[in-house]
Every structure is written in C-alpha cells, then in structure tokens.
Design a protein around this motif. Structure first.
Motif, short mmCIF file in Angstrom:
data_model
loop_
_atom_site.label_atom_id
_atom_site.label_comp_id
_atom_site.label_asym_id
_atom_site.label_seq_id
_atom_site.Cartn_x
_atom_site.Cartn_y
_atom_site.Cartn_z
N ASP A 47 -38.83 -6.56 61.82
CA ASP A 47 -39.26 -5.18 62.03
C ASP A 47 -40.77 -5.05 62.15
N VAL A 48 -41.46 -6.15 62.42
CA VAL A 48 -42.92 -6.14 62.56
C VAL A 48 -43.28 -6.60 63.97
N LEU A 49 -44.13 -5.84 64.61
CA LEU A 49 -44.63 -6.20 65.94
C LEU A 49 -46.06 -6.69 65.79
N LYS A 50 -46.35 -7.87 66.31
CA LYS A 50 -47.70 -8.45 66.26
C LYS A 50 -48.22 -8.56 67.69
N VAL A 51 -49.43 -8.01 67.91
CA VAL A 51 -49.96 -7.91 69.26
C VAL A 51 -51.42 -8.35 69.27
N VAL A 52 -51.79 -9.13 70.29
CA VAL A 52 -53.19 -9.44 70.56
C VAL A 52 -53.55 -8.83 71.91
N VAL A 53 -54.67 -8.12 71.94
CA VAL A 53 -55.24 -7.63 73.20
C VAL A 53 -56.56 -8.36 73.38
N LEU A 54 -56.61 -9.25 74.35
CA LEU A 54 -57.76 -10.14 74.56
C LEU A 54 -58.48 -9.76 75.84
N MET A 55 -59.77 -9.44 75.74
CA MET A 55 -60.55 -9.03 76.91
C MET A 55 -61.75 -9.95 77.09
N THR A 56 -62.06 -10.26 78.35
CA THR A 56 -63.29 -10.98 78.66
C THR A 56 -63.81 -10.53 80.02
N ASP A 57 -65.13 -10.63 80.18
CA ASP A 57 -65.72 -10.39 81.50
C ASP A 57 -66.27 -11.69 82.07
N GLY A 58 -65.98 -12.79 81.41
CA GLY A 58 -66.55 -14.06 81.84
C GLY A 58 -65.55 -15.19 81.77
N SER A 59 -66.06 -16.37 81.54
CA SER A 59 -65.24 -17.56 81.32
C SER A 59 -65.92 -18.36 80.22
N ASN A 60 -65.20 -19.30 79.67
CA ASN A 60 -65.74 -20.09 78.56
C ASN A 60 -67.00 -20.83 78.99
N THR A 61 -68.01 -20.78 78.13
CA THR A 61 -69.26 -21.50 78.36
C THR A 61 -69.52 -22.41 77.17
N SER A 62 -70.69 -23.02 77.15
CA SER A 62 -71.01 -23.96 76.07
C SER A 62 -71.33 -23.23 74.78
N GLN A 63 -71.00 -23.88 73.67
CA GLN A 63 -71.29 -23.38 72.34
C GLN A 63 -72.33 -24.29 71.70
N TYR A 64 -73.36 -23.70 71.08
CA TYR A 64 -74.50 -24.45 70.57
C TYR A 64 -74.64 -24.29 69.05
N ASP A 65 -75.46 -25.15 68.49
CA ASP A 65 -75.84 -25.05 67.09
C ASP A 65 -77.07 -25.93 66.88
N LEU A 66 -77.71 -25.82 65.74
CA LEU A 66 -78.75 -26.78 65.38
C LEU A 66 -78.10 -28.06 64.87
N TYR A 67 -78.76 -29.18 65.08
CA TYR A 67 -78.29 -30.41 64.47
C TYR A 67 -78.37 -30.27 62.96
N ASP A 68 -77.55 -31.04 62.24
CA ASP A 68 -77.43 -30.89 60.79
C ASP A 68 -78.76 -30.99 60.07
N ARG A 69 -79.64 -31.91 60.50
CA ARG A 69 -80.90 -32.09 59.78
C ARG A 69 -81.76 -30.84 59.83
N PHE A 70 -81.62 -30.06 60.89
CA PHE A 70 -82.43 -28.86 61.02
C PHE A 70 -81.81 -27.68 60.26
N LYS A 71 -80.63 -27.89 59.75
CA LYS A 71 -80.01 -26.89 58.88
C LYS A 71 -80.38 -27.11 57.41
N THR A 72 -80.63 -28.36 57.04
CA THR A 72 -80.69 -28.69 55.62
C THR A 72 -81.98 -29.34 55.15
N GLU A 73 -82.85 -29.79 56.06
CA GLU A 73 -84.00 -30.57 55.63
C GLU A 73 -85.30 -29.77 55.72
#
Length: 591
Positions: free
Chosen positions: A326-352
């Motif tokens: 008796d439960v309906l689960k729904v996702v509404v997913l919107m985008t105006d683009g496409s997947n691109t690269s994901q970035y972060d700092l290297y670990d040493r620049f997070k902790t040192e």
C-alpha cells in the motif's frame, strides 16, 4: 403447407426478433455501465469542485439517460473521495412476446428485462514517498532554466501534497535532493552520518565504491569520506573567503530536504536553489533512491518530530519496506545536462599542514585572507628533517628587501626563538582543519585552511608568486615527510616516518584530483542504480530539460518506461511536472 409456412415464418421472426432484443439489451447495458464509470471517475476526482451528485447527473443527462439514474452516494474526506452510483431501467422486449399473438391475443402488455449497473470510483491519497531530484549545476543559470524550473517544481509540490491531511491513514512525503557535482546532505542529515571529518564547513559524502550503485541501500555502517572545502578556480573569482565551494556550506542553499509534507518548506528551498558546479546525476539519484530505501529509516525516525527538522512525527518508520503493497515510491529525476567529471582535493591537501606561515600578532583572531602579504612566510627547505628545525628556510613575502630569505618565519625575531618555540611545542588547541598556532600568534596553516580562503589560482599566483620568481619554490619534484594538520609528523604502523612524493608546485593540477569520477563511469553507475530501483518497484520519472544527447540517453535508460520519460524545453517543463503529479495521484475504479 400454408399453415406450416406461416408457422415457420413466425418462428423465424420470433427467433430473429429475440436476437434484436438481446442486442438492444446489451447495447443499453454497455452504455449504462460506461456512463456510470465515466461519471463516477469524474466525480471522484479530488480536483472536482462540483458536488458529486451534480457531476454524475450531468453525465447521464448528456447521454440521454437521466431517467435511468437511481442513486449517487458520496463518501469524502480531505484527502479522499469515494463515489458510488447505481442506475437501472426496465427495457421492453418488442419481439419476445410474438407467440402471445396466438395464445393471448387480447393481452397487449410487453415482457421487460431489467438493465442495471453499479460503479464505484475512488481517488485516495494514501502512503506515498517521493524523491524530487533536481539538477542545480552551473548550466541551469543559462537560458532562464532555473527561472522556469522553480514554478514548475513548486506547482508539482503543491499538487502532490494537496489534501494531505488524513494521516495516519495516509501520508504523502517529499524529499528534495538538489545535486550538482556533489550532493550536500545539509545540517539535518550530516550529524547522523559517520563521516571521516577533515573540515566542518559542509558534508558532501563521497561514494567512491562503484558497487554501492548496484543497490538502493545507503549503508549507514560505513565511514564515508567527504568532499574538501575548495573552489577549483571557476566561480569565486577574487572572493575571500571563497564564495562557491565545490560543496555548499552546511546551512546554505542546495542541501537535502528530507521526508517532509510541508509545502512551505519545500517552496522556500526551491526558491533558494543556486546553480553552479558540474553535473553528477548518479550522485543525485543515489540520494534520491536512498531516501526511499528502508536502510535510511534510522535517519528519518531520528528526525521525525524533532525541532527544526520539518519531518512529520508520523513519518517515523519511513521509508517503508519496498514490499509493502500500500506504499507508492516515486523518483522524479531532472537534468539539463549530462554526467561530467567529479573532483576533489587529494588526501594530503585535506589533512596536512602547508608550507605557508602567518604572523597573527596584530590580531590572533583574524581570518587568513585578512592577513597582510607582509606577514606571510613560505617554508621552502627543511621539511624533510622531522623534529630538526635548525635547517629550516623561509621566504618572506612583501619584504621589499634585496634578500627576503630567513631561517625563521615572520612573527619571530631570530632562529633561536623559532627553534625554541618548535621544540617546546607551545601549540594552541586548533579546531578541525586549522593548522597549528605557536605561541598564540604564529600559524602554520593547513592546506584545507588555505583552500577555504582562496581558490586554487590565487594560492598559486598570489601566495607563492614572490618565492617562485626568486627561485625559492617551496615545492619541486622530490619527496618529504608527511605532517598532519597539527604539525605532527605522521608515521606508519611500524613507527617509520611516512615519505610522500612532491609534485611540481607550479603544476596547476597538483592539488586537485580530477579522477574521482569521469562521465562514462558516472553513466554506468546511474544505469546500474536505476535498474536496482526499478527492481525494487520504485517508479522513476525522468525529465530531460534542454539536455544534450548524452543526458537524454541516460534519462531514457533510467525511466521506468518510455512514457515515464519527458523531453522538454523552456516553460514546457511545467507541463511535464504537472503530468507527473497527476499521474502520481491517478484515479482508480474499484467496482
């Protein structure tokens, strides 16, 4: 023969006539039932403003069957309406009574058949869990996309949550998940996650194990790393501190609004959406399905009824099991683009700790970006000799002198004073992501501190420019020993100092890890995740909003069916969201 022929003629006429009568009966019955069904469906619509009886009667009048309507019963509340209608008519059979011409010639009455019908329709908003996953990447600022999205999303929320006041017999909740290159879990969810903290600015967890995208589960037993607080030199300009970190600060815009039925809260959050950053549809979808998966039940239960959470107390126990019918689960997913690269700092620049030192003697509480260039020093030698400070060398920024090289940093008057301070280790207690402060006013800044105050290019071109031009580059290709953010040298399990290889500091990519996830990898993760969600019975609607071919293909692959995919431009996004909202609140014939 004449008599026999007459008898056979009457018999044939009688049998053929009965067929006509039966066809008339079935035609009348089908028309009556069809009118009943259409009338009750229209009357049961929660958007219907006319009284139920008037709606049903109007359908019968237009069908020329108003005399057939027997009764209309309406049972309705604030989030449901049930309409039951009955109709009947006695239909005379014109040919059925032909034999009576011979047996009862003076009885003109005709035999009748009773044609009756009944129909019940209901629209009932019961337990519905919705995740509204919205792209807020930088391209949404173009072509009025964010301007067109806001009213469409607000109307969607209003339509879906309308008449949602019959709890606990039924409740609709919506989670809004804005995403760009990351998803900011925000001030509500973040404290309930096990995060390997490197700063307290924000929490955008990293999902660096591709196998996590084979399931809708969000494993809360895992300790997650999170994105550093930095701007890769694309958005903040000369802002100090940075205005547009890769992950929004915790209580700023673009964070998750979990499991709420508050129209006001969702509308305000939609109005506050701020577009910038890359696009990671897989990350948005991971949180979207995660907030529909029972694995996050402990988070929602902890927030249910809590002050400031906007999670309804009766939502405790959500998300419900996928097997609950008796439960309906729904996702509404919107985008105006496409997947691109994901970035972060290297670990040493997070902790040192960095090689940049600040003299804070004028004001120990001032922000680093407020410190004058003439109070900044860069250590360019001596980092490879742990706990030995006599060979440390520093370049002093802004000296205006012929020789800006010293064997101690700004803030001290001599090498001996500096060495004594280091050996006596009078370090002030530092908050997370803040480098050690000696004697209360000389700060060896952490890398994370620097990236919170300046974007990447500013660190390269402003802080280090003088040392670079003077030939005292703080780093060049080679190696040194790693230190934590408090200035302590790091050791491995055997007690040996940890050697780290140093890149050329002037290589603009030395600090930013561009390999967190690329577009093709993100597409594969999204496809796997959508398949897992569909297998759990989650209904997925996707909206490609002026998206390129790559985004269109990814969303077509993700949707529950071709009819669940929308490709729209401009203000047509409102029509797409309206269609989805109406679909979620679909009518149902029950009899």
């Amino acid at each position: 023969m004449i008599l026999f022929s007459l008898f056979m003629f009457v018999l044939i006429l009688w049998l053929a006539g009965m067929s006509v009568d039966l066809i008339r009966f079935e035609t009348t019955r089908a028309k009556l039932q069809g009118t009943l069904d259409r009338a009750t469906l229209a009357a049961a619509d929660l958007d219907q403003t006319l009284p139920c009886q008037e709606v049903v009667l109007d359908y019968f009048t237009k069908s020329g069957m108003e005399d057939f309507l027997d009764s209309v019963v309406c049972d309705e509340g604030l989030n449901y309406r049930v309409v039951t209608a009955n109709a009947e008519v006695n239909m005379p059979l014109f040919f059925y009574d032909i034999p009576r011409v011979f047996s009862q010639p003076f009885s003109p009455g005709l035999t009748t058949l009773n044609v009756s019908g009944a129909s019940t329709a209901e629209e009932r908003v019961t337990d519905v869990e919705v995740s509204l996953v919205l792209d807020v990447s930088g391209s949404m600022a173009s072509n009025n996309r964010i301007t067109n999205l806001r009213p469409a999303a607000r109307d969607f929320v209003t339509t879906v949550l309308a008449n949602n006041t019959n709890a606990p017999n039924g409740l609709i909740t919506i989670s809004m998940v804005p995403y760009s290159a990351v998803v900011n879990t925000g001030p509500l969810i973040s404290p309930l996650l096990d995060i390997n903290r490197t700063h307290n600015f924000s929490t955008c967890p990293l999902f660096d194990d591709n196998s996590w995208f084979n399931t809708t589960t969000l494993d809360l037993s895992i300790t997650y790393d999170h994105v550093a607080h930095f701007d890769p030199a694309w958005y903040s300009g000369n802002a100090e501190p940075i205005n547009y970190p890769w992950c929004h600060v915790e209580d700023d815009q673009n964070f998750i609004i979990p499991v709420t039925s508050s129209e006001t809260v969702l509308h305000d959050a939609i109005d506050d959406l701020e577009p910038y950053g890359n696009t990671a549809i897989d990350m948005g979808m991971k949180w979207g399905v995660g907030l529909l998966d029972p694995s996050t039940r402990s988070i929602i239960t902890a927030l249910a009824g809590a002050s400031g959470s906007n999670v309804d107390a009766i939502a405790s126990g959500r998300p419900y099991d996928h097997t609950q019918s008796d439960v309906l689960k729904v996702v509404v997913l919107m985008t105006d683009g496409s997947n691109t690269s994901q970035y972060d700092l290297y670990d040493r620049f997070k902790t040192e700790t960095s090689f940049v030192w600040f003299d804070l003697s004028d004001d120990p509480t001032q922000e680093l970006h407020e410190v004058s260039n003439s109070d900044i020093s860069l250590q360019y030698d001596g980092q490879d000799t742990p706990y030995h400070y006599w060979d440390d060398e520093f370049y002093w920024n802004g000296t205006g002198r012929k020789n800006p090289l010293y064997d101690y940093p700004r803030g001290y008057d001599s090498q001996a004073e500096y060495v004594t301070a280091m050996e006596d280790d009078p370090i002030s207690v530092a908050p997370l992501a803040v480098g050690p402060t000696y004697d209360g006013f000389v700060r060896n800044a952490s890398w994370q501190e620097l990236y919170a105050n300046w974007e990447h290019d500013r660190i390269d071109n402003d802080l280090t420019k003088g040392a670079y031009n003077y030939g005292r580059l703080p780093w060049s290709a080679g190696s040194t020993y790693a230190k934590d953010q408090y200035g302590n040298y790091l050791t491995d399990a055997s007690g040996n100092y940890i050697v780290v290889n140093l890149p050329d500091y002037r290589d603009s990519s030395y600090a930013i890890d561009y390999s967190v996830m690329n577009s093709s990898g993100a597409d594969a993760r999204l496809s796997d995740l959508c398949e897992a969600a569909r297998n759990q019975g989650i209904v997925i609607y996707t909206v490609a909003f002026e998206a390129p071919s790559g985004g269109q293909s990814a969303l077509q692959d993700c949707a529950s069916s071709p009819s669940h995919y929308f490709d729209v431009d401009g203000t047509d996004i409102s029509d797409a969201f309206k269609a989805i909202a109406s679909d979620i609140r679909a009518l149902k014939l029950t009899q």
